[in-house]
Scaffold this motif. Structure first.
Motif, PDB file in Angstrom:
ATOM      1  N   ASP A  14       0.806  -1.230   0.000  1.00  0.00           N
ATOM      2  CA  ASP A  14       0.000   0.000   0.000  1.00  0.00           C
ATOM      3  C   ASP A  14       0.836   1.276   0.000  1.00  0.00           C
ATOM      4  O   ASP A  14       0.328   2.336   0.339  1.00  0.00           O
ATOM      5  CB  ASP A  14      -0.955  -0.004   1.198  1.00  0.00           C
ATOM      6  CG  ASP A  14      -0.247  -0.299   2.508  1.00  0.00           C
ATOM      7  OD1 ASP A  14       0.929   0.104   2.644  1.00  0.00           O
ATOM      8  OD2 ASP A  14      -0.832  -0.955   3.380  1.00  0.00           O
ATOM      9  N   ASN A  15       2.133   1.181  -0.358  1.00  0.00           N
ATOM     10  CA  ASN A  15       2.965   2.396  -0.436  1.00  0.00           C
ATOM     11  C   ASN A  15       2.835   3.062  -1.797  1.00  0.00           C
ATOM     12  O   ASN A  15       2.628   2.388  -2.813  1.00  0.00           O
ATOM     13  CB  ASN A  15       4.451   2.052  -0.257  1.00  0.00           C
ATOM     14  CG  ASN A  15       4.848   1.843   1.187  1.00  0.00           C
ATOM     15  OD1 ASN A  15       4.441   0.881   1.802  1.00  0.00           O
ATOM     16  ND2 ASN A  15       5.659   2.759   1.726  1.00  0.00           N
ATOM     17  N   TYR A  16       3.021   4.385  -1.802  1.00  0.00           N
ATOM     18  CA  TYR A  16       3.227   5.126  -3.048  1.00  0.00           C
ATOM     19  C   TYR A  16       4.596   5.780  -3.011  1.00  0.00           C
ATOM     20  O   TYR A  16       4.927   6.499  -2.070  1.00  0.00           O
ATOM     21  CB  TYR A  16       2.184   6.238  -3.225  1.00  0.00           C
ATOM     22  CG  TYR A  16       0.785   5.736  -3.491  1.00  0.00           C
ATOM     23  CD1 TYR A  16       0.512   4.913  -4.576  1.00  0.00           C
ATOM     24  CD2 TYR A  16      -0.261   6.099  -2.656  1.00  0.00           C
ATOM     25  CE1 TYR A  16      -0.776   4.461  -4.822  1.00  0.00           C
ATOM     26  CE2 TYR A  16      -1.559   5.661  -2.892  1.00  0.00           C
ATOM     27  CZ  TYR A  16      -1.803   4.834  -3.983  1.00  0.00           C
ATOM     28  OH  TYR A  16      -3.081   4.393  -4.219  1.00  0.00           O
ATOM     29  N   THR A  55      11.398  11.523   3.360  1.00  0.00           N
ATOM     30  CA  THR A  55      10.670  12.174   4.455  1.00  0.00           C
ATOM     31  C   THR A  55      11.060  11.623   5.818  1.00  0.00           C
ATOM     32  O   THR A  55      11.023  12.339   6.808  1.00  0.00           O
ATOM     33  CB  THR A  55       9.143  12.006   4.298  1.00  0.00           C
ATOM     34  OG1 THR A  55       8.810  10.607   4.370  1.00  0.00           O
ATOM     35  CG2 THR A  55       8.647  12.610   2.986  1.00  0.00           C
ATOM     36  N   HIS A  56      11.405  10.333   5.893  1.00  0.00           N
ATOM     37  CA  HIS A  56      11.802   9.756   7.174  1.00  0.00           C
ATOM     38  C   HIS A  56      12.521   8.433   6.966  1.00  0.00           C
ATOM     39  O   HIS A  56      12.578   7.927   5.853  1.00  0.00           O
ATOM     40  CB  HIS A  56      10.613   9.635   8.133  1.00  0.00           C
ATOM     41  CG  HIS A  56       9.554   8.648   7.741  1.00  0.00           C
ATOM     42  ND1 HIS A  56       8.769   8.780   6.611  1.00  0.00           N
ATOM     43  CD2 HIS A  56       9.143   7.501   8.341  1.00  0.00           C
ATOM     44  CE1 HIS A  56       7.913   7.769   6.549  1.00  0.00           C
ATOM     45  NE2 HIS A  56       8.124   6.976   7.577  1.00  0.00           N
ATOM     46  N   HIS A  57      13.063   7.905   8.060  1.00  0.00           N
ATOM     47  CA  HIS A  57      14.051   6.831   7.941  1.00  0.00           C
ATOM     48  C   HIS A  57      13.457   5.439   7.722  1.00  0.00           C
ATOM     49  O   HIS A  57      14.196   4.507   7.421  1.00  0.00           O
ATOM     50  CB  HIS A  57      14.931   6.802   9.197  1.00  0.00           C
ATOM     51  CG  HIS A  57      14.231   6.298  10.423  1.00  0.00           C
ATOM     52  ND1 HIS A  57      14.194   4.962  10.761  1.00  0.00           N
ATOM     53  CD2 HIS A  57      13.506   6.926  11.373  1.00  0.00           C
ATOM     54  CE1 HIS A  57      13.494   4.804  11.873  1.00  0.00           C
ATOM     55  NE2 HIS A  57      13.063   5.983  12.264  1.00  0.00           N
ATOM     56  N   ALA A  59      12.153   1.850   6.632  1.00  0.00           N
ATOM     57  CA  ALA A  59      12.635   1.060   5.494  1.00  0.00           C
ATOM     58  C   ALA A  59      11.685   1.077   4.303  1.00  0.00           C
ATOM     59  O   ALA A  59      12.128   1.015   3.151  1.00  0.00           O
ATOM     60  CB  ALA A  59      12.867  -0.378   5.952  1.00  0.00           C
ATOM     61  N   ASP A  60      10.371   1.171   4.565  1.00  0.00           N
ATOM     62  CA  ASP A  60       9.439   1.175   3.427  1.00  0.00           C
ATOM     63  C   ASP A  60       9.502   2.499   2.651  1.00  0.00           C
ATOM     64  O   ASP A  60       8.809   2.662   1.640  1.00  0.00           O
ATOM     65  CB  ASP A  60       7.995   0.842   3.865  1.00  0.00           C
ATOM     66  CG  ASP A  60       7.386   1.872   4.799  1.00  0.00           C
ATOM     67  OD1 ASP A  60       8.057   2.267   5.773  1.00  0.00           O
ATOM     68  OD2 ASP A  60       6.226   2.280   4.571  1.00  0.00           O
ATOM     69  N   HIS A  61      10.361   3.435   3.106  1.00  0.00           N
ATOM     70  CA  HIS A  61      10.555   4.710   2.406  1.00  0.00           C
ATOM     71  C   HIS A  61      11.989   4.876   1.904  1.00  0.00           C
ATOM     72  O   HIS A  61      12.257   5.747   1.080  1.00  0.00           O
ATOM     73  CB  HIS A  61      10.188   5.890   3.330  1.00  0.00           C
ATOM     74  CG  HIS A  61       8.762   5.826   3.782  1.00  0.00           C
ATOM     75  ND1 HIS A  61       7.807   6.726   3.360  1.00  0.00           N
ATOM     76  CD2 HIS A  61       8.110   4.938   4.573  1.00  0.00           C
ATOM     77  CE1 HIS A  61       6.639   6.393   3.894  1.00  0.00           C
ATOM     78  NE2 HIS A  61       6.800   5.309   4.635  1.00  0.00           N
ATOM     79  N   THR A  62      12.901   4.058   2.432  1.00  0.00           N
ATOM     80  CA  THR A  62      14.322   4.235   2.112  1.00  0.00           C
ATOM     81  C   THR A  62      14.985   2.977   1.537  1.00  0.00           C
ATOM     82  O   THR A  62      16.136   3.044   1.105  1.00  0.00           O
ATOM     83  CB  THR A  62      15.120   4.629   3.385  1.00  0.00           C
ATOM     84  OG1 THR A  62      14.933   3.602   4.371  1.00  0.00           O
ATOM     85  CG2 THR A  62      14.643   5.963   3.951  1.00  0.00           C
ATOM     86  N   GLY A 130       4.916  12.132   3.425  1.00  0.00           N
ATOM     87  CA  GLY A 130       5.320  10.836   3.964  1.00  0.00           C
ATOM     88  C   GLY A 130       4.229  10.189   4.786  1.00  0.00           C
ATOM     89  O   GLY A 130       3.102   9.998   4.311  1.00  0.00           O
ATOM     90  N   ASP A 131       4.559   9.844   6.033  1.00  0.00           N
ATOM     91  CA  ASP A 131       3.609   9.167   6.924  1.00  0.00           C
ATOM     92  C   ASP A 131       3.118  10.092   8.044  1.00  0.00           C
ATOM     93  O   ASP A 131       2.718   9.620   9.104  1.00  0.00           O
ATOM     94  CB  ASP A 131       4.264   7.932   7.571  1.00  0.00           C
ATOM     95  CG  ASP A 131       4.498   6.811   6.573  1.00  0.00           C
ATOM     96  OD1 ASP A 131       4.095   6.938   5.411  1.00  0.00           O
ATOM     97  OD2 ASP A 131       5.114   5.797   6.976  1.00  0.00           O
ATOM     98  N   THR A 132       3.177  11.414   7.819  1.00  0.00           N
ATOM     99  CA  THR A 132       2.662  12.334   8.845  1.00  0.00           C
ATOM    100  C   THR A 132       1.164  12.529   8.664  1.00  0.00           C
ATOM    101  O   THR A 132       0.373  12.235   9.563  1.00  0.00           O
ATOM    102  CB  THR A 132       3.397  13.688   8.777  1.00  0.00           C
ATOM    103  OG1 THR A 132       4.773  13.453   9.063  1.00  0.00           O
ATOM    104  CG2 THR A 132       2.818  14.689   9.776  1.00  0.00           C
ATOM    105  N   ALA A 168       2.162   8.887   1.619  1.00  0.00           N
ATOM    106  CA  ALA A 168       2.937   7.731   1.175  1.00  0.00           C
ATOM    107  C   ALA A 168       2.198   6.396   1.255  1.00  0.00           C
ATOM    108  O   ALA A 168       2.775   5.361   0.936  1.00  0.00           O
ATOM    109  CB  ALA A 168       4.246   7.658   1.952  1.00  0.00           C
ATOM    110  N   HIS A 169       0.947   6.398   1.699  1.00  0.00           N
ATOM    111  CA  HIS A 169       0.228   5.127   1.791  1.00  0.00           C
ATOM    112  C   HIS A 169      -1.219   5.263   1.326  1.00  0.00           C
ATOM    113  O   HIS A 169      -1.855   6.294   1.545  1.00  0.00           O
ATOM    114  CB  HIS A 169       0.216   4.587   3.235  1.00  0.00           C
ATOM    115  CG  HIS A 169       1.545   4.089   3.704  1.00  0.00           C
ATOM    116  ND1 HIS A 169       1.975   2.793   3.482  1.00  0.00           N
ATOM    117  CD2 HIS A 169       2.543   4.703   4.370  1.00  0.00           C
ATOM    118  CE1 HIS A 169       3.180   2.641   4.014  1.00  0.00           C
ATOM    119  NE2 HIS A 169       3.546   3.785   4.563  1.00  0.00           N
ATOM    120  N   GLU A 170      -1.727   4.197   0.746  1.00  0.00           N
ATOM    121  CA  GLU A 170      -3.148   4.104   0.376  1.00  0.00           C
ATOM    122  C   GLU A 170      -3.898   3.497   1.562  1.00  0.00           C
ATOM    123  O   GLU A 170      -4.127   2.278   1.611  1.00  0.00           O
ATOM    124  CB  GLU A 170      -3.296   3.242  -0.891  1.00  0.00           C
ATOM    125  CG  GLU A 170      -4.721   3.054  -1.377  1.00  0.00           C
ATOM    126  CD  GLU A 170      -5.402   4.354  -1.794  1.00  0.00           C
ATOM    127  OE1 GLU A 170      -4.973   4.975  -2.771  1.00  0.00           O
ATOM    128  OE2 GLU A 170      -6.375   4.740  -1.126  1.00  0.00           O
TER     129      GLU A 170
HETATM  130 FE    FE Z   1       5.414   4.150   5.678  1.00  0.00          FE
END
Ligand code: FE
Ligand code: ZN
Length: 256
Positions: A14-16, A55-57, A59-62, A130-132, A168-170
């Motif tokens: 579910d990430n974008y 946006t943040h550390h 793993a699903d973003h980096t 991101g995830d905020t 960053a998520h659906e």
């Molecule tokens: Fe995330």
């Protein structure tokens, strides 16, 4: 001001990952948790990757950064955080990230709450948060307090209402279920929930949303609205508007 085109690259379940381009053959991506889908999209569009924004550390973003940066010699920009290993330059509140090869600039806002060093980028009518902030929701408080998250969401809420929100998520469909439990009588929310349901049933993305609409439907941006405060008080009679209400509805959502 250049027009930007933003392409969604779905990753994991579910990430974008957001790909930013301006009509030329160079581009940037935001939060590439996985290199594979980015590589396929770059090839499909015939683009060279020049910049990676983080946006943040998590793993699903980096997770895809090392491979992508190495392959394309792309510059990696993100928050001050030693947990992000492959970063070239870090950015703080009020600083500007320049992407000269794309002719673009984004402003940085520090938005701690989900993680302690989370940042968001905004510019060209677009917010990469991101995830905020999610559509109709917000990120879990892994490293921050409700106070911090309230302050972070307040900063985002001050941006122009026409801003497109690229989270960053659906998560929008399940977020709507929860938001309706908080504010069952919110007409804008009822309308957004049925739109989202139709959208997902047709296999389409619900992102980006518009900030102005989020202000009307997202309970985490409405923690001073009487209806949301009252819903929080039904669970915690002492909940004050603002961060205390956010704390109550965030932990309610965690077990919803
Ligand atoms: Fe995330
Ligand atoms: Zn995260």
């Amino acid at each position: 001001m250049s027009e930007i085109t933003v392409t969604a690259i779905p990753a994991f379940s579910d990430n974008y990952i957001w790909l930013i381009s301006t009509g030329g053959n160079e581009c940037a991506v935001v939060d590439p948790g996985d290199a594979g889908p980015v590589l396929r999209e770059l090839q499909r569009q015939g683009l060279e990757l020049r910049y990676i924004l983080l946006t943040h550390h998590h793993a699903d973003h980096t997770g895809g950064v090392a491979e992508l940066a190495d392959r394309f010699d792309a510059a990696v920009y993100g928050p001050h955080d030693t947990r992000i290993p492959d970063q070239h330059q870090s950015f703080a509140e009020g600083e500007t990230v320049s992407l000269p090869l794309l002719g673009l600039e984004f402003q940085v806002i520090e938005v701690p709450g989900h993680t302690s060093s989370h940042i968001a980028f905004h510019g060209h009518g677009s917010l990469f948060c991101g995830d905020t902030l999610f559509s109709v929701g917000c990120g879990r408080l892994f490293e921050g307090s409700p106070d911090q998250m309230q302050t972070s969401l307040d900063k985002l809420a001050c941006l122009p209402p026409s801003m497109r929100v690229f989270c960053a998520h659906e998560y929008t469909l399940s977020n709507c279920d929860f938001a309706l439990a908080v504010e069952p009588d919110n007409k804008d929310l009822q309308r957004r929930a049925s739109e989202v349901e139709a959208c997902r049933a047709a296999g389409r993305s619900t992102i980006p949303s518009e900030l102005g609409e989020e202000l009307a439907v997202n309970p985490f941006l409405r923690t001073r609205c009487p209806s949301v405060v009252e819903a929080a008080r039904n669970r915690h009679p002492a909940a004050e508007p603002g961060a205390a209400t956010l704390a109550v509805i965030r932990s309610w959502k965690d077990s919803f």
